[in-house]
Design a protein around this motif. Sequence first.
Motif, PDB file in Angstrom:
ATOM      1  N   GLN A  71       4.542  -6.344  -7.508  1.00  0.00           N
ATOM      2  CA  GLN A  71       4.032  -6.460  -6.136  1.00  0.00           C
ATOM      3  C   GLN A  71       4.439  -5.228  -5.331  1.00  0.00           C
ATOM      4  OE1 GLN A  71       5.787 -10.345  -5.376  1.00  0.00           O
ATOM      5  NE2 GLN A  71       3.856 -11.019  -4.462  1.00  0.00           N
ATOM      6  N   THR A  72       5.674  -4.805  -5.535  1.00  0.00           N
ATOM      7  CA  THR A  72       6.159  -3.663  -4.768  1.00  0.00           C
ATOM      8  C   THR A  72       5.404  -2.390  -5.161  1.00  0.00           C
ATOM      9  OG1 THR A  72       8.286  -4.746  -4.680  1.00  0.00           O
ATOM     10  CG2 THR A  72       8.229  -2.454  -4.028  1.00  0.00           C
ATOM     11  N   ARG A  73       5.121  -2.259  -6.446  1.00  0.00           N
ATOM     12  CA  ARG A  73       4.364  -1.088  -6.895  1.00  0.00           C
ATOM     13  C   ARG A  73       2.971  -1.097  -6.239  1.00  0.00           C
ATOM     14  NH1 ARG A  73       3.147   3.079 -11.350  1.00  0.00           N
ATOM     15  NH2 ARG A  73       0.974   3.357 -10.745  1.00  0.00           N
ATOM     16  N   MET A  74       2.340  -2.281  -6.180  1.00  0.00           N
ATOM     17  CA  MET A  74       1.008  -2.367  -5.574  1.00  0.00           C
ATOM     18  C   MET A  74       1.058  -1.997  -4.089  1.00  0.00           C
ATOM     19  SD  MET A  74      -0.305  -5.606  -7.676  1.00  0.00           S
ATOM     20  CE  MET A  74      -1.059  -6.493  -6.360  1.00  0.00           C
ATOM     21  N   ARG A  75       2.118  -2.459  -3.454  1.00  0.00           N
ATOM     22  CA  ARG A  75       2.281  -2.128  -2.038  1.00  0.00           C
ATOM     23  C   ARG A  75       2.418  -0.608  -1.863  1.00  0.00           C
ATOM     24  NH1 ARG A  75       5.000  -4.903   2.432  1.00  0.00           N
ATOM     25  NH2 ARG A  75       5.718  -6.522   1.045  1.00  0.00           N
ATOM     26  N   ALA A  76       3.200   0.001  -2.751  1.00  0.00           N
ATOM     27  CA  ALA A  76       3.406   1.445  -2.669  1.00  0.00           C
ATOM     28  C   ALA A  76       2.097   2.193  -2.895  1.00  0.00           C
ATOM     29  CB  ALA A  76       4.449   1.885  -3.690  1.00  0.00           C
ATOM     30  N   GLU A  77       1.270   1.695  -3.797  1.00  0.00           N
ATOM     31  CA  GLU A  77      -0.025   2.347  -4.029  1.00  0.00           C
ATOM     32  C   GLU A  77      -0.892   2.286  -2.771  1.00  0.00           C
ATOM     33  OE1 GLU A  77      -1.790   0.677  -7.528  1.00  0.00           O
ATOM     34  OE2 GLU A  77      -0.238   1.550  -8.820  1.00  0.00           O
ATOM     35  N   ARG A  78      -0.795   1.131  -2.075  1.00  0.00           N
ATOM     36  CA  ARG A  78      -1.548   1.017  -0.821  1.00  0.00           C
ATOM     37  C   ARG A  78      -1.088   2.051   0.193  1.00  0.00           C
ATOM     38  NH1 ARG A  78      -1.543  -4.895   1.547  1.00  0.00           N
ATOM     39  NH2 ARG A  78      -2.661  -3.902   3.241  1.00  0.00           N
ATOM     40  N   LEU A  79       0.225   2.277   0.208  1.00  0.00           N
ATOM     41  CA  LEU A  79       0.777   3.233   1.166  1.00  0.00           C
ATOM     42  C   LEU A  79       0.222   4.634   0.933  1.00  0.00           C
ATOM     43  CD1 LEU A  79       4.559   2.251   1.244  1.00  0.00           C
ATOM     44  CD2 LEU A  79       2.769   1.605   2.834  1.00  0.00           C
ATOM     45  N   PHE A  80      -0.072   4.923  -0.336  1.00  0.00           N
ATOM     46  CA  PHE A  80      -0.598   6.252  -0.663  1.00  0.00           C
ATOM     47  C   PHE A  80      -2.118   6.231  -0.809  1.00  0.00           C
ATOM     48  CE2 PHE A  80       3.827   6.698  -1.621  1.00  0.00           C
ATOM     49  CZ  PHE A  80       4.109   7.999  -1.262  1.00  0.00           C
ATOM     50  N   ASN A  81      -2.738   5.127  -0.394  1.00  0.00           N
ATOM     51  CA  ASN A  81      -4.191   4.964  -0.438  1.00  0.00           C
ATOM     52  C   ASN A  81      -4.772   4.744  -1.826  1.00  0.00           C
ATOM     53  OD1 ASN A  81      -5.128   4.915   2.237  1.00  0.00           O
ATOM     54  ND2 ASN A  81      -4.591   7.077   2.409  1.00  0.00           N
ATOM     55  N   SER A  82      -4.185   5.339  -2.858  1.00  0.00           N
ATOM     56  CA  SER A  82      -4.741   5.145  -4.197  1.00  0.00           C
ATOM     57  C   SER A  82      -3.665   5.367  -5.239  1.00  0.00           C
ATOM     58  CB  SER A  82      -5.874   6.127  -4.443  1.00  0.00           C
ATOM     59  OG  SER A  82      -5.322   7.420  -4.545  1.00  0.00           O
ATOM     60  N   GLU A  83      -3.953   4.912  -6.475  1.00  0.00           N
ATOM     61  CA  GLU A  83      -3.005   5.085  -7.557  1.00  0.00           C
ATOM     62  C   GLU A  83      -2.813   6.567  -7.869  1.00  0.00           C
ATOM     63  OE1 GLU A  83      -3.986   2.755 -10.991  1.00  0.00           O
ATOM     64  OE2 GLU A  83      -2.248   3.530 -12.088  1.00  0.00           O
ATOM     65  N   THR A  84      -3.917   7.320  -7.782  1.00  0.00           N
ATOM     66  CA  THR A  84      -3.849   8.747  -8.108  1.00  0.00           C
ATOM     67  C   THR A  84      -2.895   9.481  -7.168  1.00  0.00           C
ATOM     68  OG1 THR A  84      -6.218   8.375  -7.937  1.00  0.00           O
ATOM     69  CG2 THR A  84      -5.514  10.345  -9.126  1.00  0.00           C
ATOM     70  N   SER A  85      -3.063   9.232  -5.869  1.00  0.00           N
ATOM     71  CA  SER A  85      -2.181   9.973  -4.959  1.00  0.00           C
ATOM     72  C   SER A  85      -0.757   9.431  -5.023  1.00  0.00           C
ATOM     73  CB  SER A  85      -2.713   9.978  -3.531  1.00  0.00           C
ATOM     74  OG  SER A  85      -3.113   8.705  -3.149  1.00  0.00           O
ATOM     75  N   PHE A  86      -0.626   8.153  -5.403  1.00  0.00           N
ATOM     76  CA  PHE A  86       0.719   7.610  -5.610  1.00  0.00           C
ATOM     77  C   PHE A  86       1.404   8.361  -6.762  1.00  0.00           C
ATOM     78  CE2 PHE A  86       3.379   4.617  -8.080  1.00  0.00           C
ATOM     79  CZ  PHE A  86       4.354   4.352  -7.132  1.00  0.00           C
ATOM     80  N   ASN A  87       0.655   8.544  -7.857  1.00  0.00           N
ATOM     81  CA  ASN A  87       1.223   9.251  -9.003  1.00  0.00           C
ATOM     82  C   ASN A  87       1.517  10.713  -8.680  1.00  0.00           C
ATOM     83  OD1 ASN A  87       1.286   7.056 -10.707  1.00  0.00           O
ATOM     84  ND2 ASN A  87      -0.843   7.346 -11.356  1.00  0.00           N
ATOM     85  N   ALA A  88       0.676  11.282  -7.812  1.00  0.00           N
ATOM     86  CA  ALA A  88       0.850  12.694  -7.477  1.00  0.00           C
ATOM     87  C   ALA A  88       2.025  12.916  -6.530  1.00  0.00           C
ATOM     88  CB  ALA A  88      -0.430  13.228  -6.855  1.00  0.00           C
ATOM     89  N   ALA A  89       2.582  11.814  -5.986  1.00  0.00           N
ATOM     90  CA  ALA A  89       3.629  11.968  -4.971  1.00  0.00           C
ATOM     91  C   ALA A  89       4.996  12.302  -5.565  1.00  0.00           C
ATOM     92  CB  ALA A  89       3.732  10.709  -4.125  1.00  0.00           C
ATOM     93  N   HIS A  90       5.108  12.246  -6.882  1.00  0.00           N
ATOM     94  CA  HIS A  90       6.372  12.569  -7.562  1.00  0.00           C
ATOM     95  C   HIS A  90       7.551  11.780  -7.039  1.00  0.00           C
ATOM     96  CE1 HIS A  90       4.679  15.639 -10.039  1.00  0.00           C
ATOM     97  NE2 HIS A  90       4.081  16.161  -8.973  1.00  0.00           N
ATOM     98  N   LEU A  91       7.437  10.459  -7.110  1.00  0.00           N
ATOM     99  CA  LEU A  91       8.555   9.623  -6.673  1.00  0.00           C
ATOM    100  C   LEU A  91       9.499   9.443  -7.875  1.00  0.00           C
ATOM    101  CD1 LEU A  91       6.427   7.037  -4.705  1.00  0.00           C
ATOM    102  CD2 LEU A  91       7.706   8.952  -3.775  1.00  0.00           C
ATOM    103  N   ASP A  92      10.149  10.533  -8.246  1.00  0.00           N
ATOM    104  CA  ASP A  92      10.907  10.523  -9.504  1.00  0.00           C
ATOM    105  C   ASP A  92      12.317   9.968  -9.367  1.00  0.00           C
ATOM    106  OD1 ASP A  92       8.686  11.631 -10.638  1.00  0.00           O
ATOM    107  OD2 ASP A  92       9.355  13.678 -10.202  1.00  0.00           O
TER     108      ASP A  92
END
Length: 426
Positions: A91-112
């Motif tokens: 659920q938290t991952r889905m919420r985070a994807e919403r914050l970045f508008n999409s899965e692609t930009s979420f992945n591009a955000a480098h939350l390492d």
Amino acid sequence: MSSTASKQNRPAIQEEPVLLTKVVTDRESRCTTDIQELDRVLGGGIVSGSVILIGGDPGIGKSTLSLQIGCALSRKRHKVLYVSGEESVKQTRMRAERLFNSETSFNAAHLDSLYIVNQIDLTVILEYMNKMKPEFVVIDSIQVLYSQEISSTPGSVSQVRECSGILTQTAKSMGISLFIIGHVTKDGTLAGPRVLEHIVDTVLYFEGERYSTYRILRATKNRFGSTNEIGVFEMTQAGLQEVLNPSEIFLSERPKNAAGSVVVPIMEGTRPFLVEIQGLVSRSSFGMVRQKAQGFDANRLALLIAVLEKRLGLNLQDKDVFLNVVGGVKVMDPAADLSVVMAIASGLLDKPVSFDTVVLGEVGLSSEVRSVSQLAARINEADKLGFKRCVMPKNNLKTRLELKGKQIDLIPVETVKEALDALCRN
Ligand code: TYD
Ligand code: MG
């Protein structure tokens, strides 16, 4: 008293006096989140090793805000552990994807360096902290945590107190900055009541009307900064967005040329913003006079009404007076006095105050208009939003004004009467 007796009573001196100028301090190191509205409320970023409590009603956006903080810190390469006791990691991952508008930009955000776990057992959480040694830990929320040492259920006062006490101690000893999320009960106090407020360094409340998208973050306690600052956010599809110019919102639905509506530039901490004050005067029925205020001190309202009656001879004795500060804002600033008086007078006389005018000044009992603090900041804000005239205290003109724009006309007044004449001339 004998000299030996007085010597015995004297407390042992620990240290010799030193010159204040020679005292060495270590400046607290702060970490900014780049969420400007938050950094300002905290007094310029998160002090390392500090414990911050974020309180608010369920559904107001605490989890959203804390996840955004986690993401922001991770993007700055800080190691963050987000303990989500209420929602699964998916659920938290889905919420985070919403914050970045999409899965692609979420992945591009480098939350390492943002780690997430679904856990409510305190002992296990402490183990994670010891093992991972994160710089920041978020506990969402304190009410679902439990310690095996205590028999009562999660969310009870003793569990909340025990868990936050131990977490705070551990965080302090390891130099971890800790965010504790807490739900507020219906009566407005944090569940597991005031106990939490004493333990932590900073208490932030997240406020807002349930059906409005605007949220206000307010510090009610801050060991490392002022408690006057507020942060304004808007809840959108992609999480909380900062509102850098709140005046525009608070004035967005202002009626044109309506009697009883007056705008005042108030200060919240170091920041000016404009709010609309509305006054409504109506004939009271059954001989019971009502004076009600929303967002303004009721005693102060009674006093200002008395000034209007006694010093200006306005007939308010048999009238109900209602005062409302638009947008759910609470005004404490004495500089709003004159605008309150004008809103009531304008409502009573049914004469609108012109749309492009702001009104400023503290009102004394002899109906004198007293000077206000930080005049330039207030006028600059009004100027920025296109206001053309400012009714202001004459006494303020004794000092030089540093105005940025020169568009605005200043109308200095000494008394409430002069202000009323200036405003209701047209
Ligand atoms: P939440 O942060 O879960 O509130 P809390 O932790 O204080 O209980 O968020 C509450 C509401 O915010 C929820 O009803 C959905 C809404 N929301 C949005 O409108 N946009 C978003 O991007 C997110 C994440 C939530
Ligand atoms: Mg939540």
